[in-house]
Each structure stands twice: as C-alpha cells, then as structure tokens.
Design a protein around this motif. Sequence first.
Motif, PDB file in Angstrom:
ATOM      1  N   ALA A  90      58.158  33.065  34.807  1.00  0.00           N
ATOM      2  CA  ALA A  90      57.617  32.294  35.926  1.00  0.00           C
ATOM      3  C   ALA A  90      57.192  33.217  37.064  1.00  0.00           C
ATOM      4  O   ALA A  90      56.141  33.010  37.693  1.00  0.00           O
ATOM      5  N   SER A  91      57.993  34.244  37.331  1.00  0.00           N
ATOM      6  CA  SER A  91      57.647  35.189  38.401  1.00  0.00           C
ATOM      7  C   SER A  91      56.343  35.920  38.091  1.00  0.00           C
ATOM      8  O   SER A  91      55.504  36.128  38.979  1.00  0.00           O
ATOM      9  N   ILE A  92      56.176  36.308  36.836  1.00  0.00           N
ATOM     10  CA  ILE A  92      54.956  37.026  36.455  1.00  0.00           C
ATOM     11  C   ILE A  92      53.740  36.108  36.512  1.00  0.00           C
ATOM     12  O   ILE A  92      52.651  36.517  36.930  1.00  0.00           O
ATOM     13  N   LEU A  93      53.912  34.853  36.114  1.00  0.00           N
ATOM     14  CA  LEU A  93      52.798  33.906  36.202  1.00  0.00           C
ATOM     15  C   LEU A  93      52.389  33.677  37.657  1.00  0.00           C
ATOM     16  O   LEU A  93      51.192  33.585  37.969  1.00  0.00           O
ATOM     17  N   ILE A  94      53.364  33.598  38.560  1.00  0.00           N
ATOM     18  CA  ILE A  94      53.045  33.468  39.984  1.00  0.00           C
ATOM     19  C   ILE A  94      52.324  34.718  40.476  1.00  0.00           C
ATOM     20  O   ILE A  94      51.358  34.637  41.246  1.00  0.00           O
ATOM     21  N   LEU A  95      52.778  35.881  40.004  1.00  0.00           N
ATOM     22  CA  LEU A  95      52.114  37.129  40.364  1.00  0.00           C
ATOM     23  C   LEU A  95      50.671  37.146  39.866  1.00  0.00           C
ATOM     24  O   LEU A  95      49.766  37.636  40.560  1.00  0.00           O
ATOM     25  N   SER A  96      50.441  36.596  38.678  1.00  0.00           N
ATOM     26  CA  SER A  96      49.071  36.544  38.144  1.00  0.00           C
ATOM     27  C   SER A  96      48.186  35.632  38.991  1.00  0.00           C
ATOM     28  O   SER A  96      47.000  35.919  39.193  1.00  0.00           O
ATOM     29  N   LEU A  97      48.748  34.548  39.481  1.00  0.00           N
ATOM     30  CA  LEU A  97      47.974  33.674  40.372  1.00  0.00           C
ATOM     31  C   LEU A  97      47.643  34.398  41.672  1.00  0.00           C
ATOM     32  O   LEU A  97      46.564  34.207  42.245  1.00  0.00           O
ATOM     33  N   GLY A  98      48.584  35.238  42.130  1.00  0.00           N
ATOM     34  CA  GLY A  98      48.295  36.054  43.305  1.00  0.00           C
ATOM     35  C   GLY A  98      47.161  37.025  43.048  1.00  0.00           C
ATOM     36  O   GLY A  98      46.316  37.257  43.918  1.00  0.00           O
ATOM     37  N   ALA A  99      47.123  37.603  41.835  1.00  0.00           N
ATOM     38  CA  ALA A  99      46.028  38.503  41.482  1.00  0.00           C
ATOM     39  C   ALA A  99      44.705  37.756  41.458  1.00  0.00           C
ATOM     40  O   ALA A  99      43.669  38.275  41.910  1.00  0.00           O
ATOM     41  N   ALA A 100      44.701  36.537  40.925  1.00  0.00           N
ATOM     42  CA  ALA A 100      43.478  35.729  40.911  1.00  0.00           C
ATOM     43  C   ALA A 100      43.033  35.395  42.334  1.00  0.00           C
ATOM     44  O   ALA A 100      41.833  35.403  42.645  1.00  0.00           O
ATOM     45  N   TRP A 101      43.988  35.109  43.193  1.00  0.00           N
ATOM     46  CA  TRP A 101      43.650  34.823  44.594  1.00  0.00           C
ATOM     47  C   TRP A 101      43.071  36.058  45.289  1.00  0.00           C
ATOM     48  O   TRP A 101      42.147  35.958  46.088  1.00  0.00           O
ATOM     49  N   LEU A 102      43.598  37.229  44.938  1.00  0.00           N
ATOM     50  CA  LEU A 102      43.064  38.467  45.505  1.00  0.00           C
ATOM     51  C   LEU A 102      41.597  38.646  45.117  1.00  0.00           C
ATOM     52  O   LEU A 102      40.779  39.113  45.925  1.00  0.00           O
ATOM     53  N   ALA A 103      41.270  38.281  43.885  1.00  0.00           N
ATOM     54  CA  ALA A 103      39.871  38.352  43.452  1.00  0.00           C
ATOM     55  C   ALA A 103      39.003  37.434  44.304  1.00  0.00           C
ATOM     56  O   ALA A 103      37.865  37.783  44.646  1.00  0.00           O
ATOM     57  N   ARG A 104      39.527  36.276  44.650  1.00  0.00           N
ATOM     58  CA  ARG A 104      38.777  35.333  45.505  1.00  0.00           C
ATOM     59  C   ARG A 104      38.592  35.920  46.902  1.00  0.00           C
ATOM     60  O   ARG A 104      37.491  35.854  47.473  1.00  0.00           O
ATOM     61  N   VAL A 105      39.634  36.523  47.446  1.00  0.00           N
ATOM     62  CA  VAL A 105      39.559  37.072  48.790  1.00  0.00           C
ATOM     63  C   VAL A 105      38.559  38.221  48.863  1.00  0.00           C
ATOM     64  O   VAL A 105      37.813  38.361  49.839  1.00  0.00           O
TER      65      VAL A 105
END
Length: 473
Positions: free
Chosen positions: A14-29
Amino acid sequence: MVMRAVHMTGMIVASILILSLGAAWLARVRSRHMSVETLLVADRALPAPMLFILTVGEIYSIGSIVAFPSGLYAHGVSYGYWFLGYLLLAFPVGYFVGPAIWRRAKQYNACTLPEVFGRHFGSIAFERLTAWACVIALVPWGQFQFIGLSSVLDTMGFSAAPAAGLAGCAVIAFAYVSLGGVRASTYVAFLKDVLMLFGIAAVGVGAIGMQYKLSAGHAVITTPTFPLPTGSSLVFAISTIIYQGVGFYFQPSVTPYLFTARSAQAVRRAMVFMPLYMVMYPFAVFATVFALRFLPSLPDPNAVFFHVAATLLPSWIVALAAAGALLAGLLVLAATSLNIAAMMTRNIAPGLGRRHPKRAINLAVILFLVLALVATAHAPAIMLTALNLSGYVGIQFASLWFLILTGWPVSARIAGLGLFSGAGVAIALFASGVSIGGINPGLIGFLVNCAIVFCPLWRSRSDVRVHNKKDLL
C-alpha cells in the motif's frame, strides 16, 4: 503468524502504491499544461533516458515476473528459447525502424496509430477500420493485465475479495491516466523497474544459495532435465522468434511509445540500451530451476516465482517484489486503456471528443476498465485464449508499416485486404488446431498478408491515392 505477514505485506504494498501515485502527480506538476498531445504522447518531448524507462516499463510487464517463470516451470526450456529469442531479435530491428516510425508520426502529427495509417493512405474510412483492428488487438492485452494482477494478489494472501482488489487496481490505473497521461507512466515506471529488478535478483540469488546448500546435503527431490527443442517444437520456436521478433515494434501495444520521443536520435539511443534490461531473466531462470528441483508439484504454475520467493526470503522482500509486479501490471493496464480510449474518441467516433477531448478520453478509459474487469472476472479462460488471438492481429500491422516506410505504392483497399487476410488466416489455423510442421500460425498469416500487399500486380495499377508526400505536407 500468517496474518501478521499478510498485514505487513499489505502495508508495504500500500505504501508503494501511494508512492507511485505521488510519482504520477509529480508528472502532472512538471507538465506546463495538460493538452491532449501531453496526455497521449507527452508533447513528443521525452529524452532518450525517459523513453528507455517508459518503453522497458511496458515491454517487461507483469509477464516477466509471472508468465516467464510459470512457462518454464510448466513447459520446459523450449518456452524460454522462443521467449528470450524474439526479444533479442526485436531490439536490433527496433534500432533501425524505431527512428523511422517516429519520423512518420511526427510528419503526420499523429497521436494514435490509426492517424498515421489514415493520413498516409488518405482515407478516413481506413483510419477507422485500422482503429477497430487496433482495439481488437489491445483489448485482450489490457484484460490479461487484470489476470496477472489477480494472480499476484492471490499469492500475497488477498484472495478473499478478488473483485475488490481488482477494482482497486482499476482505480489506480485510472489515476495514472488522469494525473499525467503517458508521462505519468514514465515516472511510475522508474519505481517499478527498481522494485522488479531488486525482487527478481533477490529471489534468483537466494535460489542459487539454497540450491548449493541443499545439493551439498543431498536434499534434492528431483533432478530436472532440460532437453533442447527438437522437431516441431524447434520449428515453432524458430518461427515464433522470427515472427514476433520482426513484428514486435510494429504492434499497437508497443509502437505508440515511440511517438513520445524528443527526436529520432533519442529513439535510437534508447534502443541501444534495451537489451541490458534482460539481465533479470537469468535470475528468473535460477528461481524456476530451484522450483523444479525442490518444489516439483506446485498446483498453480502461475504462482511459482512468488512461491519460491516466500520459501527463500523474508516477507518484506517478497512484498517489494510483489509491489513491483503490481506496478508492472498497472502501468500496462493504464497505458493500454489510454490508447484504446484515444482511438475510440479520436478515430472511431471523433464527434464524442470534439468539445471536451480530455474528458471524453477519461470517460472512455473508465468504460474500458469497467468492462475489462467484468469480463475478466466472469471468463478468465476465454481471455487467455483471446490474448493469443490478439497477437495474431497485432503483428499483422507490420505490413502497413513496411508500406509506409518503403513508400510501396498500394491503395488503402489492398493494405486493408492484406491486414485482415493475414489475421484471418492466423486465427483460422489457431482455432482449427491444424499444425503445419509446428510453424507458428501467426507467421503463416503474416506471409499471406505480405504476399497480398507487396504483389507486383497492385504496383502496376494507377488507383493508388496517396503516396506523394508533397500532398501531405
């Protein structure tokens, strides 16, 4: 004790999946704007390192950690010959054709494959026809990711509510698409690659060490043999290597990633390093050999890699490997759903996305994920068969690319006839079970396809509508 291990695994994943969503958000930013071109082809701005990460992230999918070991375990070494062989052939082919594919996509300002085909042949009808063929090839590939994800969730001990787990996977895949499109996949792919390489290497090294200890103590349960493929199995391996190796980078599941590159030279530089990623396969082989020697009667071959991992390694390492496998499946699922949605809203029914194209694409992604989830839950065996059939359709697109790259003058009618005749022959041979000396039916269909489109009779006719590049610029 088991419940504690499952709980810890769940927390890590779960922690890694949340981290992956953070990476996707970084791409958006980091994206200055989120246009349709940004969503689908990352503004054609990815440098070679990012293109490499994106492409290997899609090529080395969940099958590398689930299907490859299970295929070796269930079918023997002949499975590995053609599996690894076609990849080794595909990379040099991609080195030469990849930059040319990028140039054609740039020339036609295309964000999807059917746009290249339709604009090259000057036919909107042909664009829609090839879009439907691409969707037919891609849908089973996307559904297969759900099957792989389900297998990983089962091995993690989360089989009590499989529908809920897969629904959660669908939500995460949609989040990748909506946050950053194909650029988000690049950021997440970096995290996935680190976890997959670490997990596979750890299991492989653990298998080598444990085999040495158990062999020294004469604890081997069985000694597997690895005969070389002969006869029809050898013919199948060679024909599959040729067929899939030559056609690999022309498939709808792979080609669109080349569109995202900054330049043709970036594509070529990325291709140079593609084979290095295959360093993980020897470790997967070591894990499979351990299973064959000491765990010869596993009920589910699909779980062989994670069964070996759980036998040899601490649960936290198993959790990291499982997280890498989940990210691999999620990445391909997200990218596949994005490609299908783009073709549905831009090529098949462009009126749907004329006013709000990004909203239409997102809605189409949701629709595909829901339908694929339902289909996989109710008919997984059918989906596996459909996956084989999708390959017979996908690689047939190589003939269209041959026509485009060589400038061979035939009409859209002949190009479409070759495409669908080749796919039809391959599927008919596969469905009938007829064996022609072990030759892969896809290769036979592809030869029929090329014989039609490159027939000199069509070249001599004057009904070719579009092959003058000046008319397209």
